[in-house]
Write a protein that holds these residues in place. Structure first.
Motif, mmCIF file in Angstrom:
data_model
loop_
_atom_site.group_PDB
_atom_site.id
_atom_site.type_symbol
_atom_site.label_atom_id
_atom_site.label_comp_id
_atom_site.label_asym_id
_atom_site.label_seq_id
_atom_site.Cartn_x
_atom_site.Cartn_y
_atom_site.Cartn_z
ATOM 1 N N ASP A 185 73.674 -23.162 -4.372
ATOM 2 C CA ASP A 185 72.452 -23.866 -3.968
ATOM 3 C C ASP A 185 71.955 -24.849 -5.024
ATOM 4 O OD1 ASP A 185 72.104 -22.869 -1.455
ATOM 5 O OD2 ASP A 185 70.895 -21.164 -2.080
ATOM 6 N N ARG B 127 65.458 -22.212 -4.679
ATOM 7 C CA ARG B 127 66.313 -22.885 -3.708
ATOM 8 C C ARG B 127 65.659 -24.180 -3.244
ATOM 9 N NH1 ARG B 127 67.489 -18.014 0.476
ATOM 10 N NH2 ARG B 127 68.799 -16.727 -0.855
ATOM 11 N N GLY C 206 73.336 -22.263 2.731
ATOM 12 C CA GLY C 206 72.295 -21.476 2.108
ATOM 13 C C GLY C 206 72.808 -20.080 1.941
#
Length: 609
Positions: free
Chosen positions: A121, A337, A347
């Protein structure tokens, strides 16, 4: 909570390291789903240790039988009981250690998964600032240290702590004065542990940072060997590598000296404790308070503490090293994130984080309501005083192909990565298409990785459920089916590291075939044909055109032939949009694009749309 790592020099901004409190909280969260396994393992180890404590009284009983001159037959029962104790303790210890080891491996696997999720990420610019060496050191050295602690130190530490607590209880049961004598060693041991811990954590953390910096320098020197030799920079790079290696060696030797001092202090504590127990036994036997066998059992109890006490304290070495590695891993898993990942931009798959993670503020990424994608007043900087984009607005209509052109450093790749959702802008908003069961955005860059495995497995990374017919259709779309079927084992040919080598043009066609399989609404190509060389450039451009057919595309043009084929050309200069329009219109406008076109096509036969 995390704290930034101290970089080895001013050019790197290493990934953060979690604070001790945050590391402990993360560890508790990792263990929480397997509380039952932990409690069962500890319970069985308690039983095993308690059974093992019967050995010393049985040996004391044998001493009393011999000292009292009793018949040899009286030894039968204690000897049989010793054999039974050994058998029961062996079985229960094996069961307990197995469950503790299973717990450790489960927690380690969970930690690895979260680390990989967060690492994937991370924005590209954040990884670039940290350097590949820092992340490599964490995913190799730090994971290895934590894994070793889980597989050996954790079970041994659990058993040692239980043995210490129960043995001290057994000493008190024989006579509380034996316990008091044994406790004379505790102050020395506690001071030793405190002396060691206060020095070890910082030292091992610095050692891991130094090792990461050393790896980073070696990666840069070896990876850029051609450039280093071309500019006669061998001496400077050798000195940098030697300097960082010296720093790593210096910290390693400091850790060795620390461990030697640790062992020396432990031996002093053992001498004090054993001498005190023997003296107490002498006085108690002389006064008739205990028998010789009881005094023998007390001495044996204390002697049996040498192993678990030393193991527990010595394991502080592994524990501190593992704690430093764990803090570096948790530092990555705690990184924020992207605020709202777009469908199709990977993700994490592991569900919600068990502990709160700070929410990102600033620019947001939204699902499109009309346009395929729109960047509104986007600005970006890679650090204070290093702006790359300035208030850029760009709209791509559904199905439109837009080519980004400009000189090197104009901000083309940065804008492409922001539109693709790989990188978050410093300011502004990006509106992207919302996927419905398919990825909404796929980014294909100049640097393509061929994963180790069969060619079919490599293709199925984009769509795991794809049939062989789907794979062949995707390869045919990008004009790669002929060479793919000509490989030694066709689609089953092993490619990647250690397998059949694909040249840069074929590797790019493989990436474009994955794009076709993924079927995104928006495709972003960042100089995806640059590695083909002049000979294969046009063929690879045809592959890219076929892969982009029917979908919205943003193309960072390495060659202006790509701009000719695009619906619209956007020209960037110093991070700003200075021109936008069809190729013919911009070519005839005598502006920045016309200048680029003349410079590029001066020695070529200019292609026509």
């Amino acid at each position: 909570m995390t704290t930034p790592s101290r970089p080895a020099d001013d050019s790197a901004e290493l990934l953060p390291v979690a604070t001790p409190a945050r590391t402990r909280a993360a560890l508790r969260a990792l263990v929480r789903p397997d509380r039952g396994l932990a409690l069962t393992g500890i319970g069985v180890l308690v039983a095993a240790t308690a059974v093992g404590l019967l050995v010393q009284p049985l040996l004391g009983r044998i001493v009393d039988i011999v000292a009292d001159g009793r018949p040899a037959g009286d030894l039968t029962l204690p000897v049989v009981l010793l054999v039974a104790v050994a058998a029961v303790q062996g079985v229960t210890t094996t069961i307990g250690l197995t469950r503790i080891a299973r717990l450790g491996e489960t927690v380690l696997a969970r930690l690895r998964e979260r680390f990989v999720e967060r690492a994937l990420d991370l924005p590209a610019d954040r990884l670039e600032r940290a350097g590949a060496g820092d992340l490599t050191a964490r995913v190799t050295g730090d994971v290895a240290r934590v894994a070793e602690a889980v597989r050996s130190a954790l079970p041994e530490m659990a058993r040692s702590v239980l043995a210490i607590v129960l043995t001290l209880g057994a000493l008190a049961f024989l006579d509380v004065r034996f316990l008091l004598a044994a406790l004379l060693a505790v102050p020395v041991q506690l001071l030793t542990a405190r002396w060691y811990v206060n020095r070890a954590l910082t030292l091992y953390a610095d050692q891991r940072v130094a090792n990461g910096a050393q790896q980073q320098q070696l990666l840069e020197t070896i990876g850029g060997a051609v450039t280093v030799r071309g500019h006669r920079l061998e001496e400077q790079h050798t000195e940098r590598a030697a300097g960082r290696s010296r720093k790593a060696v210096e910290l390693t030797m400091r850790s060795v000296n620390l461990v030697l001092g640790f062992y020396g202090r432990l031996h002093i504590a053992e001498y004090i404790g054993l001498a005190a127990v023997l003296i107490a036994g002498f006085w108690l036997v002389r006064d008739g308070a205990v028998s010789i066998g009881t005094a023998t059992a007390a001495a044996l109890y204390f002697h049996s503490l040498f192993g678990p006490v030393n193991a527990a304290l010595v394991l502080l070495d592994d524990a501190q090293s593992a704690a430093a590695g764990l803090a570096r891993l948790v530092g990555v898993t705690d990184l924020v994130r992207p605020a709202e990942p777009v469908a199709g931009i990977s993700g994490p798959a592991g569900g919600a984080e068990p502990t709160p993670v700070p929410q990102q503020t600033g620019p947001r990424r939204r699902a499109a309501t009309g346009a395929a994608v729109a960047a509104d007043a986007v600005s970006h900087a890679y650090g204070p005083g290093r702006p790359v984009l300035h208030d850029v607005s760009l709209t791509l209509r559904p199905g439109e192909h837009v080519a980004l052109v400009g000189t090197s450093g104009a901000g083309k790749s940065t804008l492409a990565r922001i539109v693709a959702g790989v990188q978050q802008p410093t300011a502004g908003t990006v509106t992207a298409p919302a996927g419905a069961g398919e990825p909404s955005v796929v980014l294909v860059t100049q640097e393509v990785h061929v994963f180790t495995g069969s060619l079919a497995e490599d293709l199925r990374l984009a769509r795991p459920e794809a049939t062989d017919a789907d794979l062949r259709a995707a390869l045919a779309t990008v004009h790669a089916l002929d060479w793919a079927e000509a490989l030694p084992d066709g689609l089953d040919t092993v490619v990647g590291e250690g397998g059949h080598r694909l040249d840069p043009a074929r590797a790019q066609q493989l990436a474009l075939a994955r794009l076709v399989l993924a079927g995104p609404a928006l495709a972003v190509l960042d100089e995806a044909t640059a590695e083909a060389g002049s000979a294969g450039a046009r063929a690879l451009e045809r592959s890219a055109e076929a892969a982009l057919a029917g979908r919205t595309a943003l193309i960072v043009a390495h060659r202006l032939t790509q701009a000719v084929a695009a619906d619209r050309v956007v020209v960037l200069e110093a991070g700003r949009v200075v021109e936008s329009g069809p190729h013919d219109e911009l070519r005839d406008a005598d502006g920045p694009y016309a200048a680029l076109w003349r410079a590029w096509s001066g020695s070529r036969t200019a292609p026509h749309p």
